[in-house]
Enzyme design. Structure first.
Site, short mmCIF file in Angstrom:
data_model
loop_
_atom_site.label_atom_id
_atom_site.label_comp_id
_atom_site.label_asym_id
_atom_site.label_seq_id
_atom_site.Cartn_x
_atom_site.Cartn_y
_atom_site.Cartn_z
N GLY A 48 0.84 -1.19 0.00
CA GLY A 48 0.00 0.00 0.00
C GLY A 48 0.87 1.24 0.00
N GLN A 53 2.83 10.00 1.32
CA GLN A 53 4.15 9.34 1.38
C GLN A 53 5.03 9.70 0.20
OE1 GLN A 53 2.27 5.26 2.18
NE2 GLN A 53 4.18 5.15 3.35
N CYS A 90 5.90 0.04 7.58
CA CYS A 90 5.48 1.19 6.78
C CYS A 90 6.67 1.64 5.93
CB CYS A 90 5.03 2.32 7.70
SG CYS A 90 4.53 3.82 6.83
N LEU A 91 6.41 1.91 4.65
CA LEU A 91 7.50 2.35 3.76
C LEU A 91 8.13 3.65 4.23
CD1 LEU A 91 6.02 1.53 0.22
CD2 LEU A 91 7.78 0.27 1.47
N HIS A 132 -4.65 1.36 7.34
CA HIS A 132 -3.28 1.89 7.48
C HIS A 132 -3.10 3.08 6.52
CE1 HIS A 132 1.29 1.24 7.80
NE2 HIS A 132 1.16 2.12 6.81
N GLU A 133 -3.53 2.88 5.26
CA GLU A 133 -3.36 3.95 4.26
C GLU A 133 -4.28 5.13 4.56
OE1 GLU A 133 -0.77 3.62 2.60
OE2 GLU A 133 -0.54 1.48 2.97
N HIS A 136 -2.75 7.47 6.92
CA HIS A 136 -1.78 8.39 6.31
C HIS A 136 -2.47 9.67 5.82
CE1 HIS A 136 2.08 6.39 6.38
NE2 HIS A 136 1.61 5.28 5.83
ZN ZN Z 1 2.53 3.45 5.89
#
Ligand code: ZN
Length: 169
Positions: A48, A53, A90-91, A132-133, A136
């Site tokens: 995701g 991000q 998380c990226l 999760h997304e 963000h």
């Molecule tokens: Zn994340």
């Protein structure tokens, strides 16, 4: 070969802490962004990726849990059911994982990349990635779910990430 040139923003970057604004209409620019975000997500082996991000404060994210990528625009959660814990990464927080409690079944509504309204029920991993997304888009990250003991453990790596980020800027 990849054509995506999106920069992945990591912890310490203020764009990750802002509330993103709704997308009025999905047009050419948004579709190009979605395509580039999918490439960036795949390049980093993510499941995701949310627009903040990559430094864009719009309510939009992409997901691919293994059965093909799709875009989610202006998401809303209509219903939540049950709950469970899972270790999430998380990226934007390389090397960090947090045990996060989330509902395991949700009903959602969003706009797809053809400006169509989608209503769906999601469960398990799909529900988790969606939430999760969505976090963000509201400036929330997995570290916000950490318990006191976990938070203490995260202090050092987070500080390092923050100063590394400043050095890049
Ligand atoms: Zn994340």
């Amino acid at each position: 070969m990849s054509g995506s040139k999106l920069k992945l923003h990591i912890y310490g970057d203020e764009c990750l802490r802002k509330k993103s604004v709704p997308v009025k209409e999905v047009g050419v620019a948004e579709r190009m962004l979605i395509k580039a975000m999918v490439e960036t997500m795949h390049e980093h082996q993510g499941i995701g990726l949310a627009a903040p991000q990559v430094g864009i404060e719009k309510r939009l994210f992409v997901v691919d849990i293994g059965d093909g990528p799709f875009a989610v625009i202006n998401p809303k959660v209509l219903k939540k059911n049950g709950s469970g814990y899972l270790e999430e990464g998380c990226l934007s927080l390389p090397g960090i994982s947090v045990n996060v409690k989330r509902p395991n079944k949700i009903a959602v509504q969003y706009t797809d990349e053809n400006n169509q309204t989608v209503k769906k029920e999601l469960s398990q991993l799909m529900a988790r990635v969606f939430l999760h997304e969505l976090d963000h888009l509201d400036g929330k990250m997995i570290i916000d779910y950490a318990g006191l003991r976990e938070k203490l453990k995260l202090r050092k790596p987070l500080k390092a990430m923050q100063s590394q980020n400043k050095a890049i800027l």
